[in-house]
Design an enzyme around this catalytic site. Structure first.
Site, PDB file in Angstrom:
ATOM      1  N   PRO A 185       0.785  -1.236   0.000  1.00  0.00           N
ATOM      2  CA  PRO A 185       0.000   0.000   0.000  1.00  0.00           C
ATOM      3  C   PRO A 185       0.818   1.288   0.000  1.00  0.00           C
ATOM      4  CG  PRO A 185       0.022  -0.956   2.199  1.00  0.00           C
ATOM      5  CD  PRO A 185       0.740  -1.929   1.306  1.00  0.00           C
ATOM      6  N   GLY A 187       4.162   1.886   2.100  1.00  0.00           N
ATOM      7  CA  GLY A 187       5.067   2.209   3.217  1.00  0.00           C
ATOM      8  C   GLY A 187       6.445   2.659   2.734  1.00  0.00           C
ATOM      9  N   ASP A 241       9.897  -4.977  -3.226  1.00  0.00           N
ATOM     10  CA  ASP A 241       9.315  -5.743  -2.112  1.00  0.00           C
ATOM     11  C   ASP A 241       8.223  -6.655  -2.692  1.00  0.00           C
ATOM     12  OD1 ASP A 241       9.255  -6.375   0.603  1.00  0.00           O
ATOM     13  OD2 ASP A 241       7.832  -4.788   1.129  1.00  0.00           O
ATOM     14  N   LYS A 270      11.802 -13.060  -0.897  1.00  0.00           N
ATOM     15  CA  LYS A 270      10.780 -13.691  -0.041  1.00  0.00           C
ATOM     16  C   LYS A 270      10.750 -15.191  -0.312  1.00  0.00           C
ATOM     17  CE  LYS A 270       8.225  -9.387  -0.072  1.00  0.00           C
ATOM     18  NZ  LYS A 270       7.729  -8.996   1.237  1.00  0.00           N
TER      19      LYS A 270
HETATM   20  C1  LIG Z   1       4.724  -7.001   0.905  1.00  0.00           C
HETATM   21  S1  LIG Z   1       3.756  -6.125  -0.220  1.00  0.00           S
HETATM   22  C2  LIG Z   1       4.688  -4.647  -0.426  1.00  0.00           C
HETATM   23  C3  LIG Z   1       4.600  -3.672   0.712  1.00  0.00           C
HETATM   24  C4  LIG Z   1       5.220  -2.341   0.358  1.00  0.00           C
HETATM   25  N1  LIG Z   1       6.665  -2.419   0.205  1.00  0.00           N
HETATM   26  C5  LIG Z   1       4.925  -1.272   1.380  1.00  0.00           C
HETATM   27  O1  LIG Z   1       5.865  -0.706   1.950  1.00  0.00           O
HETATM   28  O2  LIG Z   1       3.747  -0.976   1.612  1.00  0.00           O
HETATM   29  C6  LIG Z   1       4.040  -6.982  -1.722  1.00  0.00           C
HETATM   30  C7  LIG Z   1       3.405  -6.362  -2.929  1.00  0.00           C
HETATM   31  O3  LIG Z   1       3.855  -7.061  -4.091  1.00  0.00           O
HETATM   32  C8  LIG Z   1       2.850  -6.845  -5.054  1.00  0.00           C
HETATM   33  N2  LIG Z   1       3.063  -7.689  -6.235  1.00  0.00           N
HETATM   34  C9  LIG Z   1       2.956  -9.032  -6.357  1.00  0.00           C
HETATM   35  N3  LIG Z   1       3.229  -9.408  -7.641  1.00  0.00           N
HETATM   36  C10 LIG Z   1       3.535  -8.271  -8.325  1.00  0.00           C
HETATM   37  C11 LIG Z   1       3.921  -7.985  -9.656  1.00  0.00           C
HETATM   38  N4  LIG Z   1       4.043  -8.946 -10.568  1.00  0.00           N
HETATM   39  N5  LIG Z   1       4.148  -6.703  -9.988  1.00  0.00           N
HETATM   40  C12 LIG Z   1       4.020  -5.712  -9.095  1.00  0.00           C
HETATM   41  N6  LIG Z   1       3.658  -5.917  -7.812  1.00  0.00           N
HETATM   42  C13 LIG Z   1       3.420  -7.186  -7.426  1.00  0.00           C
HETATM   43  C14 LIG Z   1       1.561  -7.127  -4.293  1.00  0.00           C
HETATM   44  O4  LIG Z   1       0.465  -6.553  -4.955  1.00  0.00           O
HETATM   45  C15 LIG Z   1       1.878  -6.460  -2.951  1.00  0.00           C
HETATM   46  O5  LIG Z   1       1.324  -5.171  -2.901  1.00  0.00           O
END
Ligand SMILES: C[S@@+](CC[C@H](N)C(=O)[O-])C[C@H]1O[C@@H](n2cnc3c(N)ncnc32)[C@H](O)[C@@H]1O
Length: 307
Positions: A185, A187, A241, A270
């Site tokens: 979202p 951060g 991330d 991850k």
């Molecule tokens: C752990 S969260 C990130 C949190 C973020 N760093 C923060 O500080 O709020 C992981 C994110 O990876 C995104 N995600 C997963 N696959 C993705 C892709 N192919 N391209 C872009 N984002 C992706 C998800 O939608 C999710 O919002």
């Protein structure tokens, strides 16, 4: 008066595993000598260990006949000591009570690293202290306890970036360009925009509207894997991330590296299920980079490459 036995080199290195990741640390180190809860003793000089929260460098073995003698021996080396207690808790606590108190205040980001050396010690048995005056981290058990911001960021992921920037004492400068992959979202984008950097926030999911509205944040709601790097040009920092398999992230990072598309990298690897040590090693082998487990990381490591 108590006579203190001379401390002798223990002939091992002590690695304090990140909380919950002792198995990963043992697998990473390969050959280990003894395991005391989170404290893993391994032969040889200190070597990089991503799953260690703190590495006790050249620890000493100090024979003690009494609580007073233990405290005196530690005080004779230096002022500040952090106790890691895995057994003999009461005796260790009584020794600790005779040492100068360490009461670190919460760290206000950004802050310089603490200047005073902080050693680590434990009681191996009632009559033997293992103590390292020097450790890889200047923080107690490698944990940076921040004064948290409860209102600005949309989640607690911002603490990972605060941790990286504090440990490395480097961060984006005002006007730097950043790409934040997997930004939702928001951060990390919040941290970067607060530092005055310009952020391209990329995620398949929308950002928190409060973050998307920040003047320095531009949002692209699309996959991190489909970006046309030429259209972005060279950025100062690439952050990722994104939730994906480690091998997929490695391919993505290699593309960015080969294209010369970013100067600095901070990426979360991850793991799902078993830890993919092979891919972790491939990340660590990228020249000039480092791999670490941050206090707020879960089953994941952070790979960092600075210009
Ligand atoms: C752990 S969260 C990130 C949190 C973020 N760093 C923060 O500080 O709020 C992981 C994110 O990876 C995104 N995600 C997963 N696959 C993705 C892709 N192919 N391209 C872009 N984002 C992706 C998800 O939608 C999710 O919002």
């Amino acid at each position: 008066m108590d006579e203190i036995d001379t401390p002798t080199p223990a002939g091992v290195t002590a690695y304090l595993a990140a909380e919950g990741y002792v198995t990963e640390l043992i697998e990473e180190l390969g050959q280990v000598q003894t395991v005391h809860d989170r404290l893993v003793l391994a032969p040889g000089p200190a070597r990089p260990a991503a799953w260690a929260a703190n590495i006790w460098i050249e620890p000493l073995r100090i024979p003690i006949a009494s609580i007073g003698e233990g405290a005196k021996a530690l005080r004779a080396i230096q002022r500040n000591w952090a106790l890691y207690s895995f057994d003999h808790h009461r005796r260790a606590a009584l020794i600790e009570a005779k040492l100068p108190p360490i009461r670190p205040k919460p760290v206000v980001f950004p802050s310089p690293l603490p200047a005073a050396p902080l050693g680590s010690w434990t009681l191996l048995d009632p009559n033997t202290i293992l103590a390292a005056p020097r450790c890889s981290s200047p923080f107690r058990h490698g944990e940076v306890a921040f004064e948290e911001d409860k209102s600005g960021p949309p989640n607690r992921a911002y603490l990972k970036l605060w941790d990286v920037f504090t440990r490395l004492q480097t961060m984006p400068a005002p006007g730097d360009t950043c790409v934040d992959l997997g930004a939702s979202p928001g951060g990390w984008s919040w941290v970067l925009a607060k530092l005055g950097a310009r952020v391209l926030a990329v995620d398949k999911a929308p950002l928190d509207p409060k973050i998307a509205r920040l003047p320095l944040v531009e949002v692209r709601q699309e996959s991190a894997f489909g970006l046309d790097l030429r259209s972005i040009g060279t950025v100062d920092w690439l952050f990722s991330d994104v939730i994906c398999y480690p091998a997929r992230l490695l391919r993505l990072v290699r593309q960015w590296l080969e294209a010369g598309a970013a100067r600095n990298f901070v990426c979360t690897i991850k793991f799902q299920g078993d830890t993919d040590h092979e891919t972790a090693r491939a990340f660590a082998a990228i020249p000039g980079s480092q791999l670490m487990h941050l206090h707020h990381n879960k089953h994941e490591l952070t790979w960092i490459k600075l210009a």
